[in-house]
Design a protein around this motif. Structure first.
Motif, PDB file in Angstrom:
ATOM      1  N   ASP A 116       8.989  19.358  -3.260  1.00 41.96           N
ATOM      2  CA  ASP A 116       8.331  20.402  -2.475  1.00 41.96           C
ATOM      3  C   ASP A 116       7.881  19.915  -1.107  1.00 41.96           C
ATOM      4  O   ASP A 116       7.553  18.744  -0.916  1.00 41.96           O
ATOM      5  CB  ASP A 116       7.101  20.935  -3.224  1.00 41.96           C
ATOM      6  N   TRP A 117       7.842  20.872  -0.193  1.00 43.11           N
ATOM      7  CA  TRP A 117       7.311  20.692   1.145  1.00 43.11           C
ATOM      8  C   TRP A 117       6.277  21.787   1.360  1.00 43.11           C
ATOM      9  O   TRP A 117       6.240  22.763   0.612  1.00 43.11           O
ATOM     10  CB  TRP A 117       8.427  20.796   2.185  1.00 43.11           C
ATOM     11  N   ILE A 118       5.436  21.618   2.361  1.00 41.50           N
ATOM     12  CA  ILE A 118       4.424  22.628   2.660  1.00 41.50           C
ATOM     13  C   ILE A 118       4.453  22.931   4.158  1.00 41.50           C
ATOM     14  O   ILE A 118       4.626  22.031   4.977  1.00 41.50           O
ATOM     15  CB  ILE A 118       3.014  22.187   2.196  1.00 41.50           C
ATOM     16  N   ALA A 119       4.353  24.216   4.486  1.00 43.89           N
ATOM     17  CA  ALA A 119       4.338  24.654   5.880  1.00 43.89           C
ATOM     18  C   ALA A 119       3.076  25.464   6.123  1.00 43.89           C
ATOM     19  O   ALA A 119       2.672  26.269   5.280  1.00 43.89           O
ATOM     20  CB  ALA A 119       5.568  25.502   6.198  1.00 43.89           C
ATOM     21  N   VAL A 120       2.469  25.259   7.277  1.00 41.50           N
ATOM     22  CA  VAL A 120       1.303  26.020   7.708  1.00 41.50           C
ATOM     23  C   VAL A 120       1.629  26.617   9.072  1.00 41.50           C
ATOM     24  O   VAL A 120       1.995  25.889  10.001  1.00 41.50           O
ATOM     25  CB  VAL A 120       0.041  25.140   7.809  1.00 41.50           C
ATOM     26  N   ALA A 121       1.542  27.938   9.171  1.00 38.41           N
ATOM     27  CA  ALA A 121       1.750  28.631  10.447  1.00 38.41           C
ATOM     28  C   ALA A 121       0.439  29.281  10.867  1.00 38.41           C
ATOM     29  O   ALA A 121      -0.265  29.862  10.034  1.00 38.41           O
ATOM     30  CB  ALA A 121       2.842  29.686  10.315  1.00 38.41           C
ATOM     31  N   LEU A 122       0.126  29.167  12.139  1.00 37.16           N
ATOM     32  CA  LEU A 122      -1.081  29.767  12.718  1.00 37.16           C
ATOM     33  C   LEU A 122      -0.667  30.664  13.872  1.00 37.16           C
ATOM     34  O   LEU A 122       0.163  30.275  14.693  1.00 37.16           O
ATOM     35  CB  LEU A 122      -2.024  28.682  13.246  1.00 37.16           C
ATOM     36  N   TYR A 123      -1.265  31.851  13.943  1.00 38.77           N
ATOM     37  CA  TYR A 123      -1.001  32.753  15.058  1.00 38.77           C
ATOM     38  C   TYR A 123      -2.283  33.514  15.368  1.00 38.77           C
ATOM     39  O   TYR A 123      -2.997  33.949  14.467  1.00 38.77           O
ATOM     40  CB  TYR A 123       0.093  33.759  14.717  1.00 38.77           C
ATOM     41  N   GLY A 124      -2.578  33.665  16.640  1.00 43.32           N
ATOM     42  CA  GLY A 124      -3.766  34.421  17.026  1.00 43.32           C
ATOM     43  C   GLY A 124      -4.093  34.223  18.477  1.00 43.32           C
ATOM     44  O   GLY A 124      -3.202  34.171  19.327  1.00 43.32           O
ATOM     45  N   THR A 125      -5.392  34.065  18.737  1.00 41.94           N
ATOM     46  CA  THR A 125      -5.849  33.908  20.106  1.00 41.94           C
ATOM     47  C   THR A 125      -6.699  32.656  20.257  1.00 41.94           C
ATOM     48  O   THR A 125      -7.325  32.186  19.309  1.00 41.94           O
ATOM     49  CB  THR A 125      -6.685  35.129  20.567  1.00 41.94           C
ATOM     50  N   ILE A 126      -6.706  32.133  21.482  1.00 44.94           N
ATOM     51  CA  ILE A 126      -7.538  30.992  21.843  1.00 44.94           C
ATOM     52  C   ILE A 126      -8.055  31.250  23.253  1.00 44.94           C
ATOM     53  O   ILE A 126      -7.358  31.857  24.068  1.00 44.94           O
ATOM     54  CB  ILE A 126      -6.759  29.650  21.776  1.00 44.94           C
ATOM     55  N   GLY A 127      -9.273  30.825  23.517  1.00 43.61           N
ATOM     56  CA  GLY A 127      -9.811  30.997  24.858  1.00 43.61           C
ATOM     57  C   GLY A 127     -11.282  30.685  24.923  1.00 43.61           C
ATOM     58  O   GLY A 127     -11.889  30.240  23.954  1.00 43.61           O
ATOM     59  N   ALA A 128     -11.841  30.942  26.078  1.00 38.04           N
ATOM     60  CA  ALA A 128     -13.274  30.764  26.277  1.00 38.04           C
ATOM     61  C   ALA A 128     -14.024  31.682  25.325  1.00 38.04           C
ATOM     62  O   ALA A 128     -13.527  32.743  24.957  1.00 38.04           O
ATOM     63  CB  ALA A 128     -13.639  31.075  27.731  1.00 38.04           C
ATOM     64  N   SER A 133     -11.335  36.821  27.294  1.00 35.67           N
ATOM     65  CA  SER A 133     -10.903  35.611  28.003  1.00 35.67           C
ATOM     66  C   SER A 133      -9.903  34.790  27.191  1.00 35.67           C
ATOM     67  O   SER A 133      -9.683  33.625  27.483  1.00 35.67           O
ATOM     68  CB  SER A 133     -12.116  34.720  28.313  1.00 35.67           C
ATOM     69  N   GLU A 134      -9.296  35.409  26.167  1.00 35.04           N
ATOM     70  CA  GLU A 134      -8.400  34.658  25.302  1.00 35.04           C
ATOM     71  C   GLU A 134      -6.937  35.037  25.564  1.00 35.04           C
ATOM     72  O   GLU A 134      -6.653  36.014  26.236  1.00 35.04           O
ATOM     73  CB  GLU A 134      -8.739  34.899  23.828  1.00 35.04           C
ATOM     74  N   HIS A 135      -6.040  34.224  25.019  1.00 35.79           N
ATOM     75  CA  HIS A 135      -4.611  34.520  25.091  1.00 35.79           C
ATOM     76  C   HIS A 135      -3.970  34.153  23.753  1.00 35.79           C
ATOM     77  O   HIS A 135      -4.572  33.462  22.934  1.00 35.79           O
ATOM     78  CB  HIS A 135      -3.933  33.755  26.244  1.00 35.79           C
ATOM     79  N   GLU A 136      -2.752  34.608  23.564  1.00 37.11           N
ATOM     80  CA  GLU A 136      -2.057  34.338  22.308  1.00 37.11           C
ATOM     81  C   GLU A 136      -1.700  32.860  22.177  1.00 37.11           C
ATOM     82  O   GLU A 136      -1.497  32.165  23.167  1.00 37.11           O
ATOM     83  CB  GLU A 136      -0.744  35.127  22.235  1.00 37.11           C
ATOM     84  N   THR A 137      -1.586  32.436  20.911  1.00 33.90           N
ATOM     85  CA  THR A 137      -1.189  31.063  20.612  1.00 33.90           C
ATOM     86  C   THR A 137      -0.520  31.034  19.249  1.00 33.90           C
ATOM     87  O   THR A 137      -0.746  31.922  18.422  1.00 33.90           O
ATOM     88  CB  THR A 137      -2.408  30.119  20.663  1.00 33.90           C
ATOM     89  N   ILE A 138       0.310  30.027  19.019  1.00 36.88           N
ATOM     90  CA  ILE A 138       0.991  29.873  17.737  1.00 36.88           C
ATOM     91  C   ILE A 138       1.204  28.391  17.478  1.00 36.88           C
ATOM     92  O   ILE A 138       1.344  27.600  18.416  1.00 36.88           O
ATOM     93  CB  ILE A 138       2.337  30.639  17.700  1.00 36.88           C
ATOM     94  N   GLY A 139       1.193  28.003  16.200  1.00 38.15           N
ATOM     95  CA  GLY A 139       1.446  26.633  15.825  1.00 38.15           C
ATOM     96  C   GLY A 139       2.086  26.572  14.454  1.00 38.15           C
ATOM     97  O   GLY A 139       1.885  27.461  13.618  1.00 38.15           O
ATOM     98  N   LEU A 140       2.850  25.510  14.208  1.00 38.88           N
ATOM     99  CA  LEU A 140       3.535  25.313  12.933  1.00 38.88           C
ATOM    100  C   LEU A 140       3.477  23.846  12.561  1.00 38.88           C
ATOM    101  O   LEU A 140       3.735  22.982  13.395  1.00 38.88           O
ATOM    102  CB  LEU A 140       5.000  25.767  13.036  1.00 38.88           C
TER     103      LEU A 140
END
Length: 145
Positions: A116-128, A133-140
């Motif tokens: 097995d392997w494991i994946a974590v995906a993040l999506y949303g906003t980041i900012g002050a 004052s935020e913008h979209e962001t994504i990570g895997l």
């Protein structure tokens, strides 16, 4: 070792995190486990804790033992590094996140002995920490169990 085209664990995690709650859930390969959730924080440790708690509560990883928790931690940190553009700091840099997360566990290879392997995906906003004052962001992040 051949990566199965229909078992790209990162792609499945990203599709899960991007789908709206009104959409029909994507179909995962048999025997794969997944969960989704939300977290908002000015502290990266709170993001890690929320994802780890969800993974344990939903049976994605075992609650006892170190190996699976350690693999999940590295997948989270890789995803968080993408969200934060390499500086896994939030409040100390005067920024906050509002994220959806998806955790997927399964074997992405044709050979079962790869495990097995494991994946974590993040999506949303980041900012002050000021609304608007935020913008979209994504990570895997992907790690072997």
């Amino acid at each position: 070792m051949v990566l199965a085209v229909d078992k790209r664990i990162g792609k499945h995690a990203i599709l899960l995190v991007l789908q709206s709650e009104a959409e029909e859930s994507i179909s995962l390969p048999p025997h794969w486990k997944y969960c989704t959730g939300k977290v908002g924080a000015m502290d990266s440790q709170k993001v890690v804790s929320a994802i780890e708690t969800a993974a344990k509560r939903e049976g994605i990883i075992r609650t006892n033992g170190y190996r699976e928790t350690h693999a999940l931690y590295h997948a989270i940190m890789d995803a968080l590094s993408g969200v934060t553009r390499g500086q896994v700091q939030l409040g100390s840099l005067m920024r906050t996140v509002g994220l959806r997360f998806a955790i997927v566990r399964g074997n992405p290879y044709e050979e079962m002995e790869e495990g097995d392997w494991i994946a974590v995906a993040l999506y949303g906003t980041i900012g002050a920490p000021v609304r608007g004052s935020e913008h979209e962001t994504i990570g895997l992040g992907i790690n072997h169990m």
